[in-house]
Scaffold this active site. Structure first.
Site, PDB file in Angstrom:
ATOM      1  N   VAL A 144     -60.216  29.231 -18.525  1.00 24.60           N
ATOM      2  CA  VAL A 144     -59.988  29.386 -19.952  1.00 24.60           C
ATOM      3  C   VAL A 144     -60.579  30.732 -20.351  1.00 24.60           C
ATOM      4  O   VAL A 144     -61.751  31.004 -20.059  1.00 24.60           O
ATOM      5  CB  VAL A 144     -60.700  28.241 -20.725  1.00 24.60           C
ATOM      6  CG1 VAL A 144     -60.460  28.377 -22.219  1.00 24.60           C
ATOM      7  CG2 VAL A 144     -60.241  26.888 -20.215  1.00 24.60           C
ATOM      8  N   CYS A 145     -59.778  31.577 -20.979  1.00 29.88           N
ATOM      9  CA  CYS A 145     -60.275  32.903 -21.366  1.00 29.88           C
ATOM     10  C   CYS A 145     -61.440  32.748 -22.332  1.00 29.88           C
ATOM     11  O   CYS A 145     -61.303  32.152 -23.408  1.00 29.88           O
ATOM     12  CB  CYS A 145     -59.178  33.731 -22.015  1.00 29.88           C
ATOM     13  SG  CYS A 145     -59.839  35.242 -22.757  1.00 29.88           S
ATOM     14  N   ILE A 146     -62.556  33.320 -21.955  1.00 39.08           N
ATOM     15  CA  ILE A 146     -63.780  33.083 -22.728  1.00 39.08           C
ATOM     16  C   ILE A 146     -63.700  33.687 -24.132  1.00 39.08           C
ATOM     17  O   ILE A 146     -64.109  33.050 -25.109  1.00 39.08           O
ATOM     18  CB  ILE A 146     -65.024  33.586 -21.942  1.00 39.08           C
ATOM     19  CG1 ILE A 146     -66.310  33.264 -22.689  1.00 39.08           C
ATOM     20  CG2 ILE A 146     -64.946  35.054 -21.632  1.00 39.08           C
ATOM     21  CD1 ILE A 146     -67.558  33.415 -21.838  1.00 39.08           C
ATOM     22  N   ALA A 198     -61.383  31.589 -26.234  1.00 36.43           N
ATOM     23  CA  ALA A 198     -61.961  30.269 -26.449  1.00 36.43           C
ATOM     24  C   ALA A 198     -63.033  30.310 -27.531  1.00 36.43           C
ATOM     25  O   ALA A 198     -63.007  29.515 -28.473  1.00 36.43           O
ATOM     26  CB  ALA A 198     -62.537  29.731 -25.138  1.00 36.43           C
TER      27      ALA A 198
END
Lengths: 132, 110, 132, 102
Positions: C77-79, C82
């Site tokens: 999940v792209c930080i 997110a």
């Protein structure tokens, strides 16, 4: 973060060339922003990447964006950092410009206008497409 | 966390970044640098000024590569090298110098 | 063959997550590998443990989680995306002074470098854009 | 050869037309989600037809999405093939890369 990103994608054979297709206008959604962040990351990591601005994506390059009241960063300003990140290949679809009545002089000067055949060539010759 | 500078209380996060960028001042920069065991001299200030200019121009906190390129374009090849910046702002110049210059924490998650 | 699947849509707002999940299941059923699932843009909501809905509807985050668990998939999940949308693990939540993390087990937060790495190292990359 | 995916209705969104304008000879297009309304081919879509027939582009529609909407083939002037999720995966493999229009 995988350390091998830089090693494996700096290959100059072009077989791993990534094309980032930017089709969305800035501000209305965060897609344009997130596509540019992908390009900035590629630059920072030394990954070879080409950007194609097509359809409404060409608005991203439109000059004189003035973000004052809306809750957004200036997209044009962020885009203009790309060459410093080593991302040099920024291409704009001529047809999309003419459909929207945009002259090349209305664009930031970091991008190169290409015609329909060059777009086809670009799409045909990249290894993988990131669609934004 | 709180950093006390000349009687003023500045809120910083656990990585030492100012929570409010408006709190930044030259005095704050010295205090932030002290947290990194760096004593600022004119060589540091030259880079800090450039970083603030970078952020004002591009609305980004630079990663290492663009920082080096930017310094090179403004100050020439002698200073536009990672080794030079490394000596001034060890161990991670883009991160450390951005912090001292009062730029937002880079979020490009590199 | 190694596939990377990029998911840009939130569950329930549109069909993206369902389409992508069905695609992933078909990839696996045919004996191919999934190199990485990459959740970006609104796709990060797929990794939220706070998604709640009635018993007679399909819980998409849990459906992903089962797939991830059963086939040991890497689900990134792209930080940056997110955190902007209120999806965080406990470490990040603490780092930013938030009460708690909500990242579902099986998903991990990481940078855009993981997307670029996947683009370079998978045989096929497919993006499922937002429906809305 | 590129597989194009289109997930928006052509009556609401430009992306099917944009896709058709950009697709090259030998490419493949699959309509998914609301994109499946493109297979009903009202007058709007027909504008792009002359060009399409010259190009030898294969057209597919994702069956679960199509049937969920109560649609059926036969209304369109174009030839669409209905495919399931498994065939969708094969189409991705038959192409060199995927371009998603959304």
């Amino acid at each position: 973060m995988n350390d091998n990103v830089t090693d494996n994608t700096s290959a100059t054979d072009g077989s791993k060339r990534i094309l980032l297709v930017c089709r969305h206008a800035p501000y209305g959604t965060s897609l344009a922003r997130e596509s540019i962040e992908t390009a900035l990351a590629a630059g920072a990591l030394g990954v070879d990447i080409t950007l194609l601005f097509i359809n409404d994506g060409v608005w991203q390059l439109y000059n004189h964006q003035q973000v004052s009241v809306i809750a957004a960063k200036n997209h044009g300003a962020m885009l203009s950092a790309l060459p410093l990140y080593g991302v040099e290949r920024l291409l704009v679809d001529e047809k999309s410009l003419s459909e929207r009545g945009i002259k090349a002089s209305n664009l930031t000067d970091i991008a190169e206008v290409i015609d329909k055949d060059q777009v086809k060539h670009l799409l045909a010759n990249c290894k993988v497409i990131l669609s934004f | 966390m709180i950093l006390e500078i000349e009687g003023k209380m500045l809120a910083i996060d656990e990585d030492g970044h100012l929570l409010k960028l408006a709190d930044w001042s030259k005095t704050a920069a010295c205090a932030l640098a002290e947290q990194e065991n760096i004593t600022l001299d004119e060589r540091h200030w030259e880079i800090i000024d450039l970083l603030r200019e970078f952020h004002a121009t591009f609305e980004l906190s630079p990663a290492m590569r663009p920082l080096v390129n930017y310094v090179r374009s403004k100050l020439g090849g002698e200073k536009g090298r990672s080794i030079y910046l490394m000596q001034l702002f060890p161990p991670s110049p883009a991160r450390v110098a951005s912090k001292i210059a009062g730029l937002p924490k880079p979020e490009n998650c590199l | 063959m190694k596939f990377t699947i990029v998911i840009l849509g939130a569950p329930y707002s549109g069909e993206t997550a369902d389409t992508a999940c069905r695609f992933a299941e078909a990839v696996i059923a045919q004996g191919h590998n999934i190199y990485r699932l990459f959740f970006y843009h609104d796709g990060v909501h797929n990794a939220s443990s706070l998604v709640t809905l009635p018993q007679d509807e399909i819980q998409l985050p849990q459906r992903w989680q089962q797939l991830i668990d059963q086939y040991h998939l890497e689900a990134v999940v792209c930080i940056a995306s997110a955190l902007r949308r209120g999806v965080a693990n406990d470490i990040e939540a603490r780092r930013f002074g938030k009460p708690c993390g909500n990242l579902l087990e099986g998903f991990e937060l990481a940078g855009i470098g993981e997307l670029l790495d996947a683009a370079a190292h998978s045989d096929r990359l497919i993006t499922f854009g937002p429906s809305s | 050869m590129i597989l194009h995916t289109v997930n928006k209705s052509p009556y609401a969104n430009q992306c099917l037309v944009d896709c058709l304008t950009t697709a090259a000879t030998g490419d493949t297009i699959i309509l998914i989600e609301d994109g499946v309304y493109g297979a009903t081919a009202g007058p709007l879509f027909d504008k792009s037809l002359p060009q399409l027939s010259e190009l030898d582009i294969k057209l597919y529609v994702l069956r679960p999405d199509f049937e969920a909407r109560g649609l059926h083939l036969g209304q369109s002037v174009l030839h669409f093939s209905l495919v399931d999720d498994h065939r969708f995966v094969e189409l991705v493999l038959e192409a060199d890369k995927v371009l998603s229009w959304y």
